[in-house]
Design a protein around this motif. Structure first.
Motif, PDB file in Angstrom:
ATOM      1  N   SER A 118      39.726  32.354  39.754  1.00 26.66           N
ATOM      2  CA  SER A 118      41.107  32.831  39.668  1.00 26.66           C
ATOM      3  C   SER A 118      41.315  33.778  38.498  1.00 26.66           C
ATOM      4  O   SER A 118      40.684  33.645  37.443  1.00 26.66           O
ATOM      5  N   PHE A 119      42.209  34.707  38.715  1.00 31.90           N
ATOM      6  CA  PHE A 119      42.626  35.634  37.671  1.00 31.90           C
ATOM      7  C   PHE A 119      44.145  35.825  37.726  1.00 31.90           C
ATOM      8  O   PHE A 119      44.672  36.834  37.278  1.00 31.90           O
ATOM      9  N   HIS A 120      44.845  34.815  38.288  1.00 31.83           N
ATOM     10  CA  HIS A 120      46.289  34.941  38.489  1.00 31.83           C
ATOM     11  C   HIS A 120      47.091  35.127  37.205  1.00 31.83           C
ATOM     12  O   HIS A 120      48.172  35.729  37.254  1.00 31.83           O
ATOM     13  N   PRO A 121      46.636  34.648  36.027  1.00 33.62           N
ATOM     14  CA  PRO A 121      47.430  34.917  34.817  1.00 33.62           C
ATOM     15  C   PRO A 121      47.621  36.398  34.520  1.00 33.62           C
ATOM     16  O   PRO A 121      48.587  36.785  33.833  1.00 33.62           O
ATOM     17  N   LEU A 122      46.739  37.255  35.037  1.00 35.09           N
ATOM     18  CA  LEU A 122      46.883  38.695  34.785  1.00 35.09           C
ATOM     19  C   LEU A 122      48.157  39.261  35.395  1.00 35.09           C
ATOM     20  O   LEU A 122      48.674  40.290  34.930  1.00 35.09           O
ATOM     21  N   ALA A 123      48.683  38.616  36.440  1.00 32.48           N
ATOM     22  CA  ALA A 123      49.865  39.153  37.123  1.00 32.48           C
ATOM     23  C   ALA A 123      51.076  39.233  36.192  1.00 32.48           C
ATOM     24  O   ALA A 123      51.953  40.086  36.372  1.00 32.48           O
ATOM     25  N   LYS A 124      51.120  38.370  35.198  1.00 33.13           N
ATOM     26  CA  LYS A 124      52.270  38.330  34.290  1.00 33.13           C
ATOM     27  C   LYS A 124      52.304  39.509  33.315  1.00 33.13           C
ATOM     28  O   LYS A 124      53.315  39.727  32.650  1.00 33.13           O
ATOM     29  N   ARG A 125      51.224  40.254  33.246  1.00 30.62           N
ATOM     30  CA  ARG A 125      51.144  41.348  32.270  1.00 30.62           C
ATOM     31  C   ARG A 125      51.769  42.653  32.763  1.00 30.62           C
ATOM     32  O   ARG A 125      51.928  43.588  31.981  1.00 30.62           O
ATOM     33  N   TYR A 126      52.103  42.713  34.054  1.00 33.09           N
ATOM     34  CA  TYR A 126      52.527  43.995  34.623  1.00 33.09           C
ATOM     35  C   TYR A 126      53.854  43.848  35.348  1.00 33.09           C
ATOM     36  O   TYR A 126      54.055  42.924  36.133  1.00 33.09           O
ATOM     37  N   ASP A 127      54.767  44.788  35.061  1.00 35.19           N
ATOM     38  CA  ASP A 127      56.085  44.787  35.712  1.00 35.19           C
ATOM     39  C   ASP A 127      56.087  45.649  36.967  1.00 35.19           C
ATOM     40  O   ASP A 127      56.840  45.380  37.908  1.00 35.19           O
ATOM     41  N   THR A 128      55.295  46.694  36.970  1.00 39.45           N
ATOM     42  CA  THR A 128      55.197  47.573  38.136  1.00 39.45           C
ATOM     43  C   THR A 128      53.732  47.740  38.505  1.00 39.45           C
ATOM     44  O   THR A 128      52.838  47.576  37.669  1.00 39.45           O
ATOM     45  N   TRP A 129      53.496  48.089  39.774  1.00 34.99           N
ATOM     46  CA  TRP A 129      52.145  48.180  40.299  1.00 34.99           C
ATOM     47  C   TRP A 129      51.970  49.509  41.028  1.00 34.99           C
ATOM     48  O   TRP A 129      52.891  50.005  41.664  1.00 34.99           O
ATOM     49  N   LYS A 130      50.767  50.061  40.948  1.00 37.37           N
ATOM     50  CA  LYS A 130      50.499  51.342  41.593  1.00 37.37           C
ATOM     51  C   LYS A 130      50.489  51.227  43.116  1.00 37.37           C
ATOM     52  O   LYS A 130      50.923  52.132  43.817  1.00 37.37           O
ATOM     53  N   PHE A 131      49.967  50.103  43.630  1.00 30.76           N
ATOM     54  CA  PHE A 131      49.828  49.930  45.075  1.00 30.76           C
ATOM     55  C   PHE A 131      50.422  48.587  45.501  1.00 30.76           C
ATOM     56  O   PHE A 131      50.388  47.606  44.757  1.00 30.76           O
ATOM     57  N   ASP A 132      50.920  48.553  46.728  1.00 35.61           N
ATOM     58  CA  ASP A 132      51.654  47.381  47.206  1.00 35.61           C
ATOM     59  C   ASP A 132      50.809  46.119  47.260  1.00 35.61           C
ATOM     60  O   ASP A 132      51.325  45.009  47.114  1.00 35.61           O
ATOM     61  N   TRP A 133      49.525  46.227  47.511  1.00 36.22           N
ATOM     62  CA  TRP A 133      48.683  45.049  47.705  1.00 36.22           C
ATOM     63  C   TRP A 133      48.354  44.316  46.424  1.00 36.22           C
ATOM     64  O   TRP A 133      48.002  43.126  46.451  1.00 36.22           O
ATOM     65  N   GLU A 134      48.479  44.970  45.275  1.00 37.83           N
ATOM     66  CA  GLU A 134      47.908  44.454  44.035  1.00 37.83           C
ATOM     67  C   GLU A 134      48.550  43.141  43.561  1.00 37.83           C
ATOM     68  O   GLU A 134      47.852  42.164  43.247  1.00 37.83           O
ATOM     69  N   LYS A 135      49.870  43.112  43.479  1.00 38.67           N
ATOM     70  CA  LYS A 135      50.542  41.957  42.877  1.00 38.67           C
ATOM     71  C   LYS A 135      50.224  40.675  43.632  1.00 38.67           C
ATOM     72  O   LYS A 135      49.851  39.652  43.024  1.00 38.67           O
ATOM     73  N   ALA A 136      50.360  40.690  44.946  1.00 37.57           N
ATOM     74  CA  ALA A 136      50.096  39.484  45.737  1.00 37.57           C
ATOM     75  C   ALA A 136      48.632  39.067  45.627  1.00 37.57           C
ATOM     76  O   ALA A 136      48.318  37.868  45.554  1.00 37.57           O
ATOM     77  N   TYR A 137      47.739  40.038  45.609  1.00 38.86           N
ATOM     78  CA  TYR A 137      46.311  39.736  45.485  1.00 38.86           C
ATOM     79  C   TYR A 137      46.020  38.987  44.191  1.00 38.86           C
ATOM     80  O   TYR A 137      45.311  37.971  44.182  1.00 38.86           O
ATOM     81  N   VAL A 138      46.583  39.483  43.092  1.00 36.71           N
ATOM     82  CA  VAL A 138      46.333  38.850  41.795  1.00 36.71           C
ATOM     83  C   VAL A 138      47.039  37.499  41.708  1.00 36.71           C
ATOM     84  O   VAL A 138      46.437  36.496  41.303  1.00 36.71           O
ATOM     85  N   GLU A 139      48.309  37.451  42.089  1.00 40.01           N
ATOM     86  CA  GLU A 139      49.061  36.195  42.007  1.00 40.01           C
ATOM     87  C   GLU A 139      48.436  35.095  42.858  1.00 40.01           C
ATOM     88  O   GLU A 139      48.382  33.931  42.449  1.00 40.01           O
ATOM     89  N   ASN A 140      47.969  35.438  44.032  1.00 43.32           N
ATOM     90  CA  ASN A 140      47.453  34.436  44.960  1.00 43.32           C
ATOM     91  C   ASN A 140      46.023  34.011  44.670  1.00 43.32           C
ATOM     92  O   ASN A 140      45.486  33.143  45.365  1.00 43.32           O
ATOM     93  N   SER A 141      45.422  34.586  43.642  1.00 42.01           N
ATOM     94  CA  SER A 141      44.044  34.196  43.346  1.00 42.01           C
ATOM     95  C   SER A 141      43.946  32.753  42.852  1.00 42.01           C
ATOM     96  O   SER A 141      42.851  32.185  42.816  1.00 42.01           O
ATOM     97  N   ASP A 142      45.101  32.134  42.501  1.00 39.94           N
ATOM     98  CA  ASP A 142      45.048  30.719  42.129  1.00 39.94           C
ATOM     99  C   ASP A 142      44.759  29.822  43.335  1.00 39.94           C
ATOM    100  O   ASP A 142      44.507  28.619  43.182  1.00 39.94           O
ATOM    101  N   SER A 143      44.731  30.409  44.524  1.00 37.99           N
ATOM    102  CA  SER A 143      44.381  29.656  45.737  1.00 37.99           C
ATOM    103  C   SER A 143      42.981  29.989  46.234  1.00 37.99           C
ATOM    104  O   SER A 143      42.536  29.461  47.249  1.00 37.99           O
ATOM    105  N   PHE A 144      42.260  30.858  45.524  1.00 40.73           N
ATOM    106  CA  PHE A 144      40.956  31.314  45.987  1.00 40.73           C
ATOM    107  C   PHE A 144      39.859  30.291  45.693  1.00 40.73           C
ATOM    108  O   PHE A 144      39.778  29.748  44.587  1.00 40.73           O
ATOM    109  N   ILE A 145      39.050  30.032  46.668  1.00 41.09           N
ATOM    110  CA  ILE A 145      37.785  29.334  46.478  1.00 41.09           C
ATOM    111  C   ILE A 145      36.680  30.313  46.828  1.00 41.09           C
ATOM    112  O   ILE A 145      36.635  30.840  47.940  1.00 41.09           O
ATOM    113  N   PHE A 146      35.826  30.574  45.878  1.00 42.56           N
ATOM    114  CA  PHE A 146      34.714  31.489  46.099  1.00 42.56           C
ATOM    115  C   PHE A 146      33.590  30.689  46.741  1.00 42.56           C
ATOM    116  O   PHE A 146      32.887  29.923  46.088  1.00 42.56           O
ATOM    117  N   ARG A 147      33.458  30.867  48.043  1.00 37.26           N
ATOM    118  CA  ARG A 147      32.530  30.046  48.824  1.00 37.26           C
ATOM    119  C   ARG A 147      31.111  30.573  48.739  1.00 37.26           C
ATOM    120  O   ARG A 147      30.824  31.720  49.090  1.00 37.26           O
TER     121      ARG A 147
END
Length: 309
Positions: A118-147
């Motif tokens: 997970s790298f979800h704590p990084l999401a708190k560092r940014y108020d705006t994002w260059k691309f639409d996919w970025e915020k959800a990708y980072v925030e949701n990494s707290d649910s990732f299992i690297f299989r």
């Protein structure tokens, strides 16, 4: 015995950081190629490569995206190319090894166990994002299992065996070393092996020097003299742990995949800047840096003339 030279690997872009986090993070084929070539010129013997979607910087494991920069890197450098089989935290192993199967590189990374990643704590560092996919990708990494199950590891080993690829066995915790020992015992991998100790990923072992010493002692016990090793420190641990590893007889990995910074609070301007910094540290402390051909000899690689790009 004469000390072996230090191999510098550079992980150019990865699958964690997003374009918002650093303007230096390459994601177009032109930028990935240019930064890879510059990193090799700065002293990286091995280029650890991921692909990105050129339009929005998202993670890609599409072989066609690799095809847009691999031949250019090979034409311009003598560096060893290492293609990730991690690639994506969200895709099955059969999809993740597709680029390696197509291009038959000299090396591939191979993660030696499943884990929270997970790298979800990084999401708190940014108020705006260059691309639409970025915020959800980072925030949701707290649910990732690297299989990376034993079956997954076995599939990679058997599928790529005809290609004579040397693996960078990525070990994020001490249990991964025991997984690797088991896989060697059942014949999946043969000595000598190359281990990448990884510290500082949320879900893996922490980036303390005590942990590096513990991992190294464990590897010594499990593998004896049948391995070579390197260290990857994530984030602020990058340069300190690489420096320590270089003085312990190990090799080093830097690059914007692992850390976006060149010093505390200061973003790196390029991968080459990080390579140049660790090379300067290593040489100033009395060690020599390996050329790509010297790295090939140390690791027993098949050679750059036996790849498919």
């Amino acid at each position: 015995m004469a000390r072996e030279k230090v191999i510098i690997s550079c992980a150019v872009t990865g699958a964690i950081h997003t374009p918002t986090m650093s303007d230096a993070l390459p994601y177009t084929p032109d930028d990935i190629a240019a930064q890879s070539i510059a990193a090799a010129e700065a002293g990286a013997a091995i280029l650890h490569l991921h692909a990105r979607r050129p339009g929005d910087g998202g993670v890609s494991i599409d072989p066609d995206d690799f095809a847009a920069f691999l031949p250019r890197i090979k034409q311009a450098t003598n560096a060893v190319v290492n293609i990730s089989t991690g690639g994506s935290l969200l895709n099955a192993i059969e999809e993740r090894i597709a680029p390696a199967l197509r291009f038959s590189p000299e090396m591939c990374s191979l993660n030696m166990g499943s884990m929270n990643f997970s790298f979800h704590p990084l999401a708190k560092r940014y108020d705006t994002w260059k691309f639409d996919w970025e915020k959800a990708y980072v925030e949701n990494s707290d649910s990732f299992i690297f299989r990376n199950t034993f079956r997954d590891i076995g599939l990679v080993a058997t599928s790529l065996a005809p290609h004579n690829i040397k693996f960078e066995h990525e070990c994020y915790d001490v249990g991964h070393l025991y997984n690797l020992r088991f896989c060697m015992d059942i014949g999946l991998f043969k000595a000598p092996i190359f281990i990448q100790f990884i510290f500082g990923i949320l879900g893996g072992i922490g980036p303390e020097v005590d942990n590096l010493i513990f991992m190294k002692r464990t590897a010594d016990r499990l593998f004896g003299t049948d391995y070579r090793w390197s260290v990857l420190g994530a984030g602020g641990a990058q340069m300190p742990l690489a420096t320590t590893a270089s003085q312990m007889g190990g090799n080093v990995r830097v690059g914007l995949e692992d850390s976006l910074f060149i010093s505390r609070g200061k973003l790196a301007g390029s991968n080459a800047q990080q390579v140049a910094k660790i090379r300067g540290i290593v040489e100033s402390l009395g060690a020599e840096v390996a050329t790509p051909d010297e790295a090939r000899d140390i690791l027993g690689l098949k050679g750059g003339d036996k790849v498919n790009f």
